[in-house]
Design a protein around this motif. Structure first.
Motif, PDB file in Angstrom:
ATOM      1  N   TYR A 147      -3.142   4.798 -11.298  1.00 33.20           N
ATOM      2  CA  TYR A 147      -2.493   5.011 -10.003  1.00 33.20           C
ATOM      3  C   TYR A 147      -3.514   4.979  -8.870  1.00 33.20           C
ATOM      4  O   TYR A 147      -3.321   4.301  -7.851  1.00 33.20           O
ATOM      5  N   LEU A 148      -4.619   5.701  -9.030  1.00 34.89           N
ATOM      6  CA  LEU A 148      -5.641   5.732  -7.986  1.00 34.89           C
ATOM      7  C   LEU A 148      -6.276   4.359  -7.790  1.00 34.89           C
ATOM      8  O   LEU A 148      -6.598   3.967  -6.662  1.00 34.89           O
TER       9      LEU A 148
ATOM     10  N   PHE B 106       0.826  -1.208   0.000  1.00 33.20           N
ATOM     11  CA  PHE B 106       0.000   0.000   0.000  1.00 33.20           C
ATOM     12  C   PHE B 106       0.861   1.259   0.000  1.00 33.20           C
ATOM     13  O   PHE B 106       0.609   2.197  -0.771  1.00 33.20           O
TER      14      PHE B 106
ATOM     15  N   THR C 111      -4.673  -1.678  -3.090  1.00 29.36           N
ATOM     16  CA  THR C 111      -3.733  -2.051  -2.023  1.00 29.36           C
ATOM     17  C   THR C 111      -4.208  -1.558  -0.660  1.00 29.36           C
ATOM     18  O   THR C 111      -3.922  -2.184   0.360  1.00 29.36           O
ATOM     19  N   PHE C 112      -4.947  -0.439  -0.653  1.00 24.73           N
ATOM     20  CA  PHE C 112      -5.497   0.034   0.620  1.00 24.73           C
ATOM     21  C   PHE C 112      -6.524  -0.954   1.162  1.00 24.73           C
ATOM     22  O   PHE C 112      -6.530  -1.263   2.359  1.00 24.73           O
TER      23      PHE C 112
ATOM     24  N   LYS D  64      -4.765   1.498  -8.243  1.00 28.87           N
ATOM     25  CA  LYS D  64      -3.793   0.665  -7.547  1.00 28.87           C
ATOM     26  C   LYS D  64      -3.744   1.022  -6.062  1.00 28.87           C
ATOM     27  O   LYS D  64      -3.677   0.133  -5.195  1.00 28.87           O
ATOM     28  N   VAL D  65      -3.770   2.320  -5.762  1.00 30.25           N
ATOM     29  CA  VAL D  65      -3.769   2.747  -4.355  1.00 30.25           C
ATOM     30  C   VAL D  65      -5.014   2.235  -3.646  1.00 30.25           C
ATOM     31  O   VAL D  65      -4.950   1.728  -2.513  1.00 30.25           O
ATOM     32  N   SER D  66      -6.168   2.334  -4.323  1.00 35.15           N
ATOM     33  CA  SER D  66      -7.417   1.870  -3.721  1.00 35.15           C
ATOM     34  C   SER D  66      -7.380   0.364  -3.471  1.00 35.15           C
ATOM     35  O   SER D  66      -7.805  -0.105  -2.404  1.00 35.15           O
TER      36      SER D  66
ATOM     37  N   ALA E 172       2.464   1.777  -3.362  1.00 38.18           N
ATOM     38  CA  ALA E 172       1.498   2.231  -4.355  1.00 38.18           C
ATOM     39  C   ALA E 172       1.202   3.711  -4.192  1.00 38.18           C
ATOM     40  O   ALA E 172       1.002   4.440  -5.169  1.00 38.18           O
ATOM     41  N   ALA E 173       1.210   4.197  -2.936  1.00 40.08           N
ATOM     42  CA  ALA E 173       0.857   5.592  -2.658  1.00 40.08           C
ATOM     43  C   ALA E 173       1.978   6.563  -2.991  1.00 40.08           C
ATOM     44  O   ALA E 173       1.738   7.614  -3.598  1.00 40.08           O
TER      45      ALA E 173
END
Length: 439
Positions: free
Chosen positions: A215-216, A81, A222-223, A218-220, A84-85
């Motif tokens: 990107y968003l 996470f 992994t979060f 992937k962040v979402s 990714a961020a």
């Protein structure tokens, strides 16, 4: 005083010779009692009472929580996470390392646990992305110190127990210094990191840069995968500072929480791995308790011989300036941190330097913050530097490769924050005053 000095030198010699810390301090304590003529049965009773404290039960429980976290996939999901961020920014992978050590510190509570959980994953990942191996090792080692400052911190639990200050307040005293050091390391990493990370190769092709939408996403993703792990420090610290449970009870909650998410949610824990980590945690905790027991005996003998008062008179007699005395205290703490691990250093500081801090009129929480911040610096400062050499071993790197990067990070990042904590008490006292009305 002469007897104590000789035995102290002998104990340091044993430490430098490779004798385990518990045995070195144990032999020193027994020799001091025997040569001073104090009754051993009285000393043993006092030591048993001290290590039997309910507050100290938090120590093995937090150690177990950290071991279970390593055995499950909690650390990997946290790293995924964070990467990714911030991983695509300049120096992003280094920032991932710093932030990951900060989060692990909020779970495991010790620098060695942070290195074991993060170092093996991030050192190789950074070198694959163009980071110098020596720099990667030094960044992991220096960032691991954050585990001693971000609550719940095992060294602060021990220090609070030895000095009688509230454990919760001791946690808050080191929180702001820990956050400031993390920010400094992230900023320095932006300066020292490679200008352009080596592109990753996926399926024989160079991976393309992520657009904003990808990107968003992937962040979402992994979060969501790391959400249960991210909730763990919130649960523990929120419970402690809201008064829902004590630090010891929070440690028990942490163990239960890791077992549940590790077996049911992430499925990285099995009955066999849980049993194995319980044994490992018992070994680690046992070594710490033996050290604490030996130093509790020595502490009692020193108090009866009035050794702390004599040391205080010597240090205070060097100069009349409170600022100069604070610098001397920091030099002594630095030497302690260079020789032994963070937990043992906290015990020694509580025994030897606590009376001096009281005589100087330092606020107990201010001194706790100085101890936590300074011992962390000593743990990564050669020649002994226990955490630095542990990271070097995991990263398969020689001292000549990571010595200079470590000095740059500590001198430019950690040392300025230590000076702020030492000479500006509000840095460490603001949170305890605001949240607990202490300080």
């Amino acid at each position: 005083m002469m007897l104590f000095s000789l035995l102290l030198c002998a104990t340091i010699f044993l430490l430098l010779s490779g004798i385990p810390v518990a045995y070195a301090f144990g032999m020193g304590a027994l020799a001091f009692i025997w040569m001073s003529g104090r009754p051993l049965d009285y000393m043993l009773a006092q030591a048993f009472w001290q290590v039997g404290s309910f507050a100290l039960l938090a120590l093995p429980l937090f150690v177990l929580a950290g071991q279970l976290m390593k055995a499950s996939s909690v650390a990997e999901r946290l790293l995924a996470f964070i990467e990714a961020a911030v991983g695509r920014l300049r120096g992003g992978l280094g920032a991932v390392t710093v932030i990951a050590c900060t989060l692990v510190g909020a779970i495991a509570g010790s620098g060695s646990s942070a290195i074991a959980a993060i170092g093996g994953l991030m050192i190789e990942r950074m070198t694959d992305r163009g980071y110098d191996r020596g720099y990667a090792v030094s960044l992991v080692a220096c960032s691991s110190v954050l585990a001693q400052l971000i609550p719940p911190s095992i060294p602060m639990i021990v220090f609070a127990l030895m000095t009688g200050i509230p454990v919760t307040a001791a946690f808050l005293a080191t929180l702001v210094p820990g956050i400031l050091i993390a920010l400094m390391y992230c900023l320095l990493n932006m300066r020292f990191a490679p200008a352009e990370p080596t592109p990753r190769v996926v399926g024989g092709r160079v991976a393309a840069s992520l657009d904003t939408r990808t990107y968003l996403q992937k962040v979402s993703l992994t979060f969501r995968q790391a959400a249960w792990a991210l909730f763990m420090p919130i649960l523990m610290l929120g419970g402690i500072y809201s008064g829902l449970f004590t630090p010891t009870e929070a440690a028990a909650v942490a163990v239960g929480y890791v077992i549940i998410i590790g077996t049911v949610v992430y499925r990285g824990l099995t009955p066999a791995s849980i049993g194995r980590e319980i044994i490992n945690a018992a070994r680690i905790s046992g070594a710490i308790i033996v050290i604490l027991f030996a130093l509790a005996i020595m502490s009692r003998a020193m108090l009866l011989e009035q050794i702390p008062g004599q040391i205080s008179d010597i240090l205070l007699g060097i100069t009349d300036s409170p600022w100069a005395t604070l610098l001397i205290l920091n030099l002594v703490l630095l030497a302690i941190g260079m020789l032994i691990d963070d937990v043992s250093g906290s015990i020694v500081a509580a025994i030897v330097l606590w009376p001096i801090a009281q005589q100087l009129g330092l606020h107990p929480l201010h001194f706790a913050a100085i101890v936590g911040t300074n011992l962390g610096l000593g743990n990564v400062t050669p020649p002994c530097a226990p955490l630095l050499f542990m990271a070097g071993g995991i990263g398969k790197s020689q001292l000549s490769e990571y010595l200079v990067p470590t000095l740059k990070l500590t001198l430019l990042g950690h040392l300025p924050i230590l000076m702020l904590v030492t000479f500006l008490p509000w840095v460490s006292l603001a949170l305890p005053r605001w949240l607990l009305g202490i300080g």
